[in-house]
Design an enzyme around this catalytic site. Structure first.
Site, PDB file in Angstrom:
ATOM      1  N   LYS A 267      22.399  31.508  31.842  1.00  0.00           N
ATOM      2  CA  LYS A 267      21.129  31.292  32.712  1.00  0.00           C
ATOM      3  C   LYS A 267      19.952  31.621  32.311  1.00  0.00           C
ATOM      4  CE  LYS A 267      24.037  31.340  36.863  1.00  0.00           C
ATOM      5  NZ  LYS A 267      24.548  31.899  38.150  1.00  0.00           N
ATOM      6  N   ASP A 303      20.311  29.565  42.970  1.00  0.00           N
ATOM      7  CA  ASP A 303      21.200  30.745  43.215  1.00  0.00           C
ATOM      8  C   ASP A 303      20.364  31.495  44.376  1.00  0.00           C
ATOM      9  OD1 ASP A 303      23.461  30.526  41.540  1.00  0.00           O
ATOM     10  OD2 ASP A 303      22.470  31.520  39.891  1.00  0.00           O
TER      11      ASP A 303
HETATM   12  P1  NAP Z   1      25.906  40.465  35.792  1.00  0.00           P
HETATM   13  O1  NAP Z   1      24.699  39.891  35.152  1.00  0.00           O
HETATM   14  O2  NAP Z   1      27.027  40.663  34.671  1.00  0.00           O
HETATM   15  O3  NAP Z   1      25.828  41.650  36.421  1.00  0.00           O
HETATM   16  C1  NAP Z   1      26.980  42.530  37.007  1.00  0.00           C
HETATM   17  C2  NAP Z   1      26.304  43.667  37.752  1.00  0.00           C
HETATM   18  O4  NAP Z   1      27.456  44.374  38.308  1.00  0.00           O
HETATM   19  C3  NAP Z   1      25.628  44.554  36.741  1.00  0.00           C
HETATM   20  O5  NAP Z   1      24.524  45.222  37.512  1.00  0.00           O
HETATM   21  C4  NAP Z   1      26.742  45.837  36.582  1.00  0.00           C
HETATM   22  O6  NAP Z   1      26.379  47.171  36.431  1.00  0.00           O
HETATM   23  C5  NAP Z   1      27.367  45.594  37.899  1.00  0.00           C
HETATM   24  N1  NAP Z   1      28.926  46.085  37.787  1.00  0.00           N
HETATM   25  C6  NAP Z   1      29.917  45.583  36.924  1.00  0.00           C
HETATM   26  N2  NAP Z   1      30.988  46.118  37.209  1.00  0.00           N
HETATM   27  C7  NAP Z   1      30.833  47.105  37.845  1.00  0.00           C
HETATM   28  C8  NAP Z   1      31.843  48.416  38.295  1.00  0.00           C
HETATM   29  N3  NAP Z   1      33.062  48.324  38.150  1.00  0.00           N
HETATM   30  N4  NAP Z   1      31.061  49.249  39.188  1.00  0.00           N
HETATM   31  C9  NAP Z   1      30.047  48.983  39.466  1.00  0.00           C
HETATM   32  N5  NAP Z   1      28.929  48.144  39.175  1.00  0.00           N
HETATM   33  C10 NAP Z   1      29.507  47.025  38.392  1.00  0.00           C
HETATM   34  O7  NAP Z   1      26.778  39.315  36.804  1.00  0.00           O
HETATM   35  P2  NAP Z   1      26.089  38.319  37.715  1.00  0.00           P
HETATM   36  O8  NAP Z   1      25.837  36.999  37.146  1.00  0.00           O
HETATM   37  O9  NAP Z   1      24.610  39.292  38.257  1.00  0.00           O
HETATM   38  O10 NAP Z   1      27.157  38.040  38.658  1.00  0.00           O
HETATM   39  C11 NAP Z   1      27.534  39.236  39.529  1.00  0.00           C
HETATM   40  C12 NAP Z   1      28.771  38.730  40.457  1.00  0.00           C
HETATM   41  O11 NAP Z   1      28.087  37.508  41.441  1.00  0.00           O
HETATM   42  C13 NAP Z   1      29.734  37.789  39.825  1.00  0.00           C
HETATM   43  O12 NAP Z   1      30.944  38.497  39.538  1.00  0.00           O
HETATM   44  C14 NAP Z   1      30.186  36.713  41.043  1.00  0.00           C
HETATM   45  O13 NAP Z   1      31.321  37.312  41.640  1.00  0.00           O
HETATM   46  C15 NAP Z   1      29.004  36.668  41.894  1.00  0.00           C
HETATM   47  N6  NAP Z   1      28.221  35.447  41.824  1.00  0.00           N
HETATM   48  C16 NAP Z   1      28.805  34.513  42.939  1.00  0.00           C
HETATM   49  C17 NAP Z   1      28.055  33.533  42.888  1.00  0.00           C
HETATM   50  C18 NAP Z   1      28.161  32.493  44.313  1.00  0.00           C
HETATM   51  O14 NAP Z   1      27.903  31.374  44.166  1.00  0.00           O
HETATM   52  N7  NAP Z   1      28.693  32.974  45.275  1.00  0.00           N
HETATM   53  C19 NAP Z   1      27.006  32.884  41.968  1.00  0.00           C
HETATM   54  C20 NAP Z   1      26.844  33.917  41.050  1.00  0.00           C
HETATM   55  C21 NAP Z   1      27.383  35.157  41.111  1.00  0.00           C
HETATM   56  P3  NAP Z   1      25.927  47.644  35.108  1.00  0.00           P
HETATM   57  O15 NAP Z   1      24.361  47.308  34.704  1.00  0.00           O
HETATM   58  O16 NAP Z   1      25.734  49.173  35.253  1.00  0.00           O
HETATM   59  O17 NAP Z   1      26.575  47.060  33.939  1.00  0.00           O
END
Ligand code: NAP
Length: 459
Positions: A267, A303
């Site tokens: 992205k 998004d």
């Molecule tokens: P990302 O860029 O990898 O960011 C993940 C975030 O989650 C980071 O801030 C990370 O913290 C934190 N994290 C990961 N594992 C953790 C844990 N065990 N405990 C606490 N914090 C944790 O991912 P993203 O693209 O933002 O997506 C996040 C989630 O949003 C996805 O997994 C998905 O389920 C959801 N999503 C949904 C949609 C939808 O259409 N509904 C669309 C996009 C995303 P750190 O910075 O400390 O690593």
């Protein structure tokens, strides 16, 4: 075959359209002419005596009454501003946007007796209306054809060539097909793609795709293909699971792919490969939608619309976002657009601080949640996503008045949402974000507004 020509007045829709119809042996229909015949007066008189709303009503009816096949149709310059017209025009059709620069248009329509829509001098009015209408033109088109410095014959020939061979050269299509052969597509998609691009003379189906690594388990292909069938759009949607976004974008250009959904991990990286990026996507720093017209790739972010829409009835509340990755950035942008006071809480506090600075939010460690007592909570971490069954918050963290939105959508009812429901909170499922971002994405690629209820049924 039904060919629709859209675009501003003075781009050659009528002259090129008549020639194209003659070559194809089809009738040429002009919606403005249909309107004048039905109203029994010329368009300037309709505007003067009945006003623009009456004209638009005539236009809607004229478009609804067009034959569904076997015609070349020229439309009025404002027709595609109405998504209902776009839905009707696109069904079973190939839609061409004819384009020209402001000065050329102003020169071509200089002596027209059409009424002013803005009360401004003609050259100024063309510039203002073109800028306003351009997004709607780009959404509603399958192909863009520049008419600057070309005769009507040149434009008709170019349109015909796209209808016959597709929007790219046979050489670049061979290269794009070579790229597709490396990707693990389903047997059905592979067969469909070969028939689309394997032989010159069959470009009757357009291509859209999701790009990611991984993305082969995405819900998007099934949803989009159902939407294409429902709205009668000649498109196939597939998944391009490949580790290099540069290679994917080259294939998008080579194959003339109309719409691309972009997911993890591309992205942010995709931005440098595009020709233009929408200001909201630029502010968020991420693009999840790419639309191609006339060889130009433009990027958008939907998004944040997916997060904003289910929360639109709440303004000025205090919100907490859990996480500081891409989804959290879209969530922070959405919540700020609803005038909320936002605190970003993240495991790595430094990342929360960086995000907070960009969107004028506060930052804190996850442990600070209990002191916040927010009205709205958005989980933008993968915690709770199948097979993980944990939650970052416990029942003690939640109060009955809170709205809890979990962006995770597998499973739909996450452990966090189950806890929130038990405490009497308002809960919003991650599928809502998926639905609203997909609805906006489909709108960018096709110009059609799908009702939320239709998407919910299809998801
Ligand atoms: P990302 O860029 O990898 O960011 C993940 C975030 O989650 C980071 O801030 C990370 O913290 C934190 N994290 C990961 N594992 C953790 C844990 N065990 N405990 C606490 N914090 C944790 O991912 P993203 O693209 O933002 O997506 C996040 C989630 O949003 C996805 O997994 C998905 O389920 C959801 N999503 C949904 C949609 C939808 O259409 N509904 C669309 C996009 C995303 P750190 O910075 O400390 O690593």
């Amino acid at each position: 075959m039904r060919v629709i020509l859209i675009g501003f007045r003075g781009t050659g829709k009528t002259t090129a359209g008549r020639l194209l119809a003659e070559i194809l042996g089809l009738p040429f229909l002009d919606t403005d002419q249909i309107i004048e015949e039905r109203a029994g007066k010329r368009i300037p008189a309709i505007f003067r005596e009945m006003g623009e709303p009456a004209f638009r009503e005539f236009e809607r009816k004229a478009i609804a009454s067009l034959p569904t096949d076997g015609a070349v149709v020229g439309t009025g310059g404002g027709a595609v501003l109405d998504p209902v017209n776009v839905e009707r025009l696109r069904r079973g059709s190939h839609v061409f946007l004819l384009q020209a620069g402001e000065e050329t248009i102003a020169r071509r329509i200089g002596r027209s007796d059409r009424p002013s829509l803005t009360g401004k001098p003609p050259a100024e009015e063309v510039g203002e209306l073109l800028r306003k209408r351009q997004p709607a033109y780009l959404r509603a088109a399958d192909f863009c054809v520049g008419t600057e410095g070309k005769s009507a014959g040149d434009v008709a020939e170019e349109t015909l060539k796209i209808l016959r061979d597709g929007p790219t050269s046979p050489v670049s299509r061979v290269s794009g097909m070579g790229f597709l052969e490396k990707i693990p597509l389903s047997a059905e998609d592979q067969a469909n793609l070969s028939s689309m691009y394997g032989k010159v003379g069959d470009s009757s189906v357009g291509l859209c795709a999701i790009a990611g690594y991984p993305c082969s388990h995405s819900l998007s292909p099934a949803l989009w293909n159902r939407l294409f069938a429902r709205y009668g759009l000649p498109y196939l949607y597939t998944s391009l699971e490949w580790p290099d976004i540069g290679g994917i974008i080259r294939a998008v250009r080579d194959l003339g792919i109309r719409g691309l959904s972009v997911t993890i991990p591309f992205k942010e990286a995709v931005i440098t490969h595009l020709d233009g990026v929408d200001p909201d996507a630029r502010a968020i720093g991420a693009v999840n939608t790419v639309v191609q017209c006339g060889g130009v790739l433009r990027g958008y972010n939907t998004d944040w619309i997916g997060v904003r829409t289910p929360l639109e009835d709440i303004r000025g509340a205090r919100a907490a976002v859990l996480g500081a990755g891409g989804a959290a950035a879209a969530a922070a942008f959405a919540l700020r657009s609803l005038e909320m006071e936002v605190t970003i809480l993240n495991r790595t506090v430094e990342k929360a601080e960086n995000l907070a600075e960009r969107f004028m939010c506060r930052a804190a460690p996850l442990t600070a949640f209990r002191d916040l007592h927010p009205d709205v909570v958005v989980n933008a971490t993968p915690v709770g996503m199948h097979p993980d069954s944990s939650s970052l918050l416990s029942g003690e963290d939640l109060d009955a008045g809170m709205t809890v939105f979990d962006l995770v959508y597998t499973p739909p009812e996450t452990p966090l949402l189950a806890l929130a429901r038990k405490k009497g909170c308002r809960v919003i499922l991650g599928t809502e974000m998926f639905i609203h971002q997909a609805r906006e994405q489909f709108f960018h690629v096709t110009g059609i507004r799908v009702p939320g209820s239709v998407l919910r049924e299809l998801v």
